[in-house]
Write a protein that holds these residues in place. Structure first.
Motif, PDB file in Angstrom:
ATOM      1  N   LYS A   4       0.865  -1.179   0.000  1.00  0.00           N
ATOM      2  CA  LYS A   4       0.000   0.000   0.000  1.00  0.00           C
ATOM      3  C   LYS A   4       0.902   1.229   0.000  1.00  0.00           C
ATOM      4  N   VAL A   5       0.635   2.143  -0.928  1.00  0.00           N
ATOM      5  CA  VAL A   5       1.482   3.320  -1.104  1.00  0.00           C
ATOM      6  C   VAL A   5       0.625   4.578  -1.162  1.00  0.00           C
ATOM      7  N   ILE A   6       1.272   5.697  -0.925  1.00  0.00           N
ATOM      8  CA  ILE A   6       0.640   7.008  -1.072  1.00  0.00           C
ATOM      9  C   ILE A   6       1.241   7.657  -2.308  1.00  0.00           C
ATOM     10  N   ILE A   7       0.366   8.162  -3.176  1.00  0.00           N
ATOM     11  CA  ILE A   7       0.855   8.857  -4.364  1.00  0.00           C
ATOM     12  C   ILE A   7       0.562  10.346  -4.258  1.00  0.00           C
ATOM     13  N   SER A   8       1.461  11.136  -4.791  1.00  0.00           N
ATOM     14  CA  SER A   8       1.280  12.579  -4.886  1.00  0.00           C
ATOM     15  C   SER A   8       0.730  12.907  -6.266  1.00  0.00           C
ATOM     16  N   LYS A   9      -0.329  13.683  -6.284  1.00  0.00           N
ATOM     17  CA  LYS A   9      -0.946  14.068  -7.554  1.00  0.00           C
ATOM     18  C   LYS A   9      -0.433  15.409  -8.058  1.00  0.00           C
ATOM     19  N   THR A  10       0.522  15.989  -7.333  1.00  0.00           N
ATOM     20  CA  THR A  10       1.029  17.307  -7.710  1.00  0.00           C
ATOM     21  C   THR A  10       2.503  17.289  -8.113  1.00  0.00           C
TER      22      THR A  10
END
Length: 182
Positions: A50-56
């Motif tokens: 499980k990962v966190i992605i940055s949309k910016t």
């Protein structure tokens, strides 16, 4: 019901609604949790991580990105950006060349060591795989770290910047690998 109790309930409801709105805005525009499916990025990212992605994020070469699968509208893929617009790409003797310059790929070391032939990537050029000498504007060339078992730009071609959902920034599961992505 007392007036102060009603005011307290209304205050809690406003706070909860505000928290939900902030969460939805953040997920839509700033960052989002994603689950990795498949082994194409192994060992960098494993199935069900499980990962966190940055949309910016501004996408750069060798960033790991999540994008809409070009060959299945209901899936997302996670791959490493190899080629940016204007890049020519060639793989010779398991060595990556971008714009004629040799690049080391340290994220492949473990896979090479575990492969009895020590060769992960077949020889190819961008021209052979996509029919283009250079990566066009607004497009990316991506590959999985598990080169022997990855459906990537070598198979489905270039991906558009518009298909990119975000850059992987942080792993939240499994807990022993918790922390910033490398």
């Amino acid at each position: 019901m007392k007036e102060s109790t009603k005011e307290e309930i209304v205050s809690w409801m406003k706070s909860l609604a505000f928290a939900v709105i902030i969460t939805l805005v953040c997920r839509q525009f700033l960052f989002s949790p994603i689950t990795v499916f498949g082994e194409s990025m192994s060992p960098s990212f494993e199935d069900h991580d499980k990962v966190i992605i940055s949309k910016t994020s501004k996408i750069q070469r060798f960033d790991v990105v999540v994008f809409d699968a070009p060959d299945n509208e209901d899936e997302h893929y996670i791959k490493r950006v190899i080629g940016l617009p204007g890049d020519s790409i060639e793989m010779k003797n398991d060595t990556l060349y971008i714009n004629g310059k040799r690049f080391k790929e340290p994220y492949l070391t473990e896979n090479k060591e575990n492969n009895p032939f020590h060769k992960l990537t077949e020889d190819f050029s961008l021209q052979e795989k996509t029919g283009k000498a250079k990566v066009p504007e607004q497009m990316l060339f991506v590959m999985g770290d598990n080169r022997l078992n990855s459906k990537d730009s070598r198979t489905f071609g270039l991906i558009s910047y518009d298909a990119v959902i975000g850059e992987v920034k942080f792993r939240i599961y499994p807990f022993e690998a918790f922390g910033p992505s490398s």
